[in-house]
Design a protein around this motif. Structure first.
Motif, mmCIF file in Angstrom:
data_model
loop_
_atom_site.group_PDB
_atom_site.id
_atom_site.type_symbol
_atom_site.label_atom_id
_atom_site.label_comp_id
_atom_site.label_asym_id
_atom_site.label_seq_id
_atom_site.Cartn_x
_atom_site.Cartn_y
_atom_site.Cartn_z
ATOM 1 N N ASP A 98 -2.150 -22.632 -7.050
ATOM 2 C CA ASP A 98 -1.986 -21.309 -7.087
ATOM 3 C C ASP A 98 -3.006 -20.556 -7.970
ATOM 4 N N ALA A 99 -3.886 -21.663 -8.722
ATOM 5 C CA ALA A 99 -4.806 -21.266 -9.840
ATOM 6 C C ALA A 99 -4.131 -20.735 -11.027
ATOM 7 N N LEU A 100 -2.994 -21.150 -11.057
ATOM 8 C CA LEU A 100 -2.079 -20.707 -12.550
ATOM 9 C C LEU A 100 -1.891 -22.035 -13.416
ATOM 10 N N ASP A 101 -1.876 -21.865 -14.482
ATOM 11 C CA ASP A 101 -1.336 -22.971 -15.495
ATOM 12 C C ASP A 101 -0.008 -22.341 -16.005
ATOM 13 N N SER A 102 1.074 -23.341 -16.105
ATOM 14 C CA SER A 102 2.363 -22.808 -16.515
ATOM 15 C C SER A 102 2.550 -23.773 -18.059
ATOM 16 N N GLU A 108 14.297 -26.384 -23.553
ATOM 17 C CA GLU A 108 15.105 -25.206 -22.763
ATOM 18 C C GLU A 108 14.733 -25.587 -21.221
ATOM 19 N N LEU A 109 13.594 -26.202 -20.785
ATOM 20 C CA LEU A 109 12.934 -26.375 -19.430
ATOM 21 C C LEU A 109 12.798 -24.880 -18.799
ATOM 22 N N ALA A 110 12.244 -24.140 -19.904
ATOM 23 C CA ALA A 110 11.905 -22.603 -19.198
ATOM 24 C C ALA A 110 10.405 -22.633 -19.504
ATOM 25 N N CYS A 111 9.737 -21.680 -18.669
ATOM 26 C CA CYS A 111 8.450 -21.486 -18.652
ATOM 27 C C CYS A 111 8.181 -20.364 -19.381
ATOM 28 N N ILE A 112 7.408 -20.478 -20.508
ATOM 29 C CA ILE A 112 7.469 -19.509 -21.688
ATOM 30 C C ILE A 112 5.998 -18.742 -21.453
ATOM 31 N N ARG A 113 5.077 -19.268 -20.616
ATOM 32 C CA ARG A 113 3.863 -18.500 -20.438
ATOM 33 C C ARG A 113 3.217 -19.246 -19.132
ATOM 34 N N THR A 114 2.410 -18.107 -18.408
ATOM 35 C CA THR A 114 1.623 -18.476 -17.408
ATOM 36 C C THR A 114 0.195 -17.876 -17.481
ATOM 37 N N LEU A 115 -0.739 -18.761 -17.458
ATOM 38 C CA LEU A 115 -2.237 -18.426 -17.562
ATOM 39 C C LEU A 115 -2.850 -18.323 -16.177
ATOM 40 N N SER A 116 -3.758 -17.460 -16.250
ATOM 41 C CA SER A 116 -4.755 -17.500 -14.683
ATOM 42 C C SER A 116 -6.094 -17.538 -15.274
ATOM 43 N N ARG A 117 -7.038 -17.441 -14.302
ATOM 44 C CA ARG A 117 -8.328 -17.831 -14.699
ATOM 45 C C ARG A 117 -8.887 -16.621 -15.542
#
Length: 117
Positions: A98-102, A108-117
């Motif tokens: 999906d062109a995203l990095d998480s 916590e096994l929680a997403c703290i940030r999502t990065l796009s192009r």
């Protein structure tokens, strides 16, 4: 993928079978067959959890060495391709079709940030 202590190698094949090989005795010590597309595999830095990225966009977690299923993280809406742990073991990152990095918090096994192009 080599475990940090160098004692075990995990390898997967195109049929989504992951084999754990004890390098000290050169023998398979466990195999686990998955019913989903397995992309990249990795142990956490402590070696007590085994992570698999999947074609469903999820991150599946197994306890290690007993290989019991832990929480499954719904990480991406598309194929989850790769995973990498930071050297201190506090975070891991995943990449997806999906062109995203998480960026995830390990404790916590929680997403703290999502990065796009």
């Amino acid at each position: 993928m080599v475990m940090r202590d160098g004692s075990t190698i995990a390898v997967g094949n195109k049929d989504d079978l992951v084999t754990f090989i004890d390098v000290r005795i050169h023998r398979s010590k466990a195999e686990e067959q998955f019913k989903f597309e397995v992309n990249e595999i990795s142990w956490n830095n402590d070696g007590d959890l085994f992570f698999l990225t999947s074609g469903k966009g999820s991150i599946n977690i197994l306890s290690y060495p007993d290989l019991k299923l832990q929480p499954t993280l719904n990480a991406h809406p598309a194929n989850c391709i790769c995973i990498e742990f930071d050297p201190k073991g506090k975070y891991f990152a995943t990449g997806s079709a999906d062109a995203l990095d998480s960026i995830w918090d390990v404790a916590e096994l929680a997403c703290i940030r999502t990065l796009s192009r």
